[in-house]
Enzyme design. Sequence first.
Site, PDB file in Angstrom:
ATOM      1  N   LYS A 112      48.269  42.938  52.420  1.00  0.00           N
ATOM      2  CA  LYS A 112      49.018  43.905  53.494  1.00  0.00           C
ATOM      3  C   LYS A 112      50.405  43.997  53.179  1.00  0.00           C
ATOM      4  CE  LYS A 112      45.713  43.170  57.113  1.00  0.00           C
ATOM      5  NZ  LYS A 112      44.633  42.211  56.602  1.00  0.00           N
TER       6      LYS A 112
HETATM    7  C1  LIG Z   1      43.281  42.322  56.600  1.00  0.00           C
HETATM    8  C2  LIG Z   1      42.235  41.776  55.563  1.00  0.00           C
HETATM    9  C3  LIG Z   1      41.127  42.481  55.066  1.00  0.00           C
HETATM   10  C4  LIG Z   1      40.638  43.580  56.098  1.00  0.00           C
HETATM   11  O1  LIG Z   1      41.221  44.812  55.921  1.00  0.00           O
HETATM   12  P1  LIG Z   1      41.473  45.976  56.789  1.00  0.00           P
HETATM   13  O2  LIG Z   1      42.162  46.911  56.408  1.00  0.00           O
HETATM   14  O3  LIG Z   1      41.436  45.473  58.291  1.00  0.00           O
HETATM   15  O4  LIG Z   1      39.717  46.518  56.583  1.00  0.00           O
HETATM   16  C5  LIG Z   1      40.564  41.576  54.419  1.00  0.00           C
HETATM   17  N1  LIG Z   1      40.871  40.793  53.757  1.00  0.00           N
HETATM   18  C6  LIG Z   1      42.006  40.269  53.776  1.00  0.00           C
HETATM   19  C7  LIG Z   1      42.459  38.907  53.133  1.00  0.00           C
HETATM   20  C8  LIG Z   1      42.989  40.774  54.845  1.00  0.00           C
HETATM   21  O5  LIG Z   1      44.104  40.167  55.100  1.00  0.00           O
END
Ligand SMILES: *Cc1c(COP(=O)(O)O)cnc(C)c1O
Length: 462
Positions: A112
């Site tokens: 993220k």
């Molecule tokens: C947010 C997240 C996901 C999922 O991603 P999306 O974009 O919500 O599908 C998967 N793995 C981790 C470690 C995350 O932080």
Amino acid sequence: MKYISTRGQCEPHSFEEVVLTGLAPDGGLFIPETVPQLSGEQILSWKNLSYADLAYEIIRLYVDGAVEDDVLKQMVTDTYAEFSHPEVAPLHELGDNEWVLELFHGPTLAFKDFALQLLGRLLDYFLEKRQQHVAILGATSGDTGSAALEGCKHSKFVDIFILHPHNLVSEVQRKQMTTVAGNNVHNIAISGNFDDCQQLVKQAFSDQSFLPDGYQLAAVNSINWARIMAQIVYYFYAALKFLDKNEAVSFSVPTGNFGDIYAGYLAKKMGLPIDQLIIATNKNDILHRFVSQNQYNLRGLEASLSPSMDIMVSSNFERFIFDMFKGDADKVTAFVTGLSKELNQVSEDEWAFAKANFDSASINDEETCAVIKEVSDKYGYLLDPHTAIGVRAAQLCKRNSDIPMISLATAHPVKFTEAIERAGLEAPALPDHLADLLERDESYVVLPQDLTDVKSYIVKSL
Ligand SMILES: *Cc1c(COP(=O)(O)O)cnc(C)c1O
């Protein structure tokens, strides 16, 4: 470039407006009116670019002049200079033609950071220009929160409020949020689950009259278009490592809110030769049930060892539904607002479109731990539980072993030690810059799952 809403009830918006508002005023999600098309030659000409330079080339297609080119270039360069690995998004080889794309070298150790470090800078740029203040309100099942707080903590024009489900995020995740210093930073633990948090956020956005004059809410959760945009880049970056020798690559994506994999879908739509895009879910498997059985209906939320994917409804799926319904916004609205526990199906043609774009698998906790153990034994490489789900889904869904299969490693294993320990392995140590994390002072409030309480807390804190 203009952005339209998946629900079709508002005027097209500019990039700047889309970044500042997040959710469209009609409750829909913004998508680009047209997706830029790239030729194979154009894509290959980017093969030797650094991550930041490639990011600039792709992102500027969507920013489309809303930020001057030299400012944008600096912003993108600064963003990815914060990452601790020189490649930013390095590939790690597991088995034969089996790869992991490490997306956890940012400040909060999850993918993220790729989007939120940039979004913080974009917000600051637009708000400073407008001399306007916003209150960012977001819900997190873990990783978004810390990445958003890190991305926005320096902004003079932003107060940030992050809701997380009380006692349902890992200790490292909670500490990464509640120890971020800054008097514009506010952590709220809600007595409920992630969907409850997300619901409160949606409700607050739909009626912002509780805010003092001159304030508006902004969203940084994965519905914000700028986040999707930033995530498109690493699909190109990874694919370009293979694209002279191979004609295509495949990706397996640990999926919750569908933001990350939707970025992959867009990369493909732009012209990147992607063979398979695999939706990897845990037992909260609404998307897997849809792709494999044409069943799109709610089930109760189950807590898992991969909490960042514990959600009942994947918000960003609405962006894909828009394409599946060939841009019929009324149909999108009826479909997504009518979602319930009852069986909900689409026509054979529509379902065929979904199946042509995605494969899917659902992996339970036991299997998740088994993959972590297996990969550790076989390759001496430690997967976090989300990534493990992607790796297993890749193995299950792979159609052609000549095509490189790239699993996105969405988090560093140190964030999710419970799964590692249950796999019978020793939890890794925190990286140096976070070594004292567990001793740092925390700051957060616990509030009931109640909109009035959340609103008054926000007003009081501005
Ligand atoms: C947010 C997240 C996901 C999922 O991603 P999306 O974009 O919500 O599908 C998967 N793995 C981790 C470690 C995350 O932080």
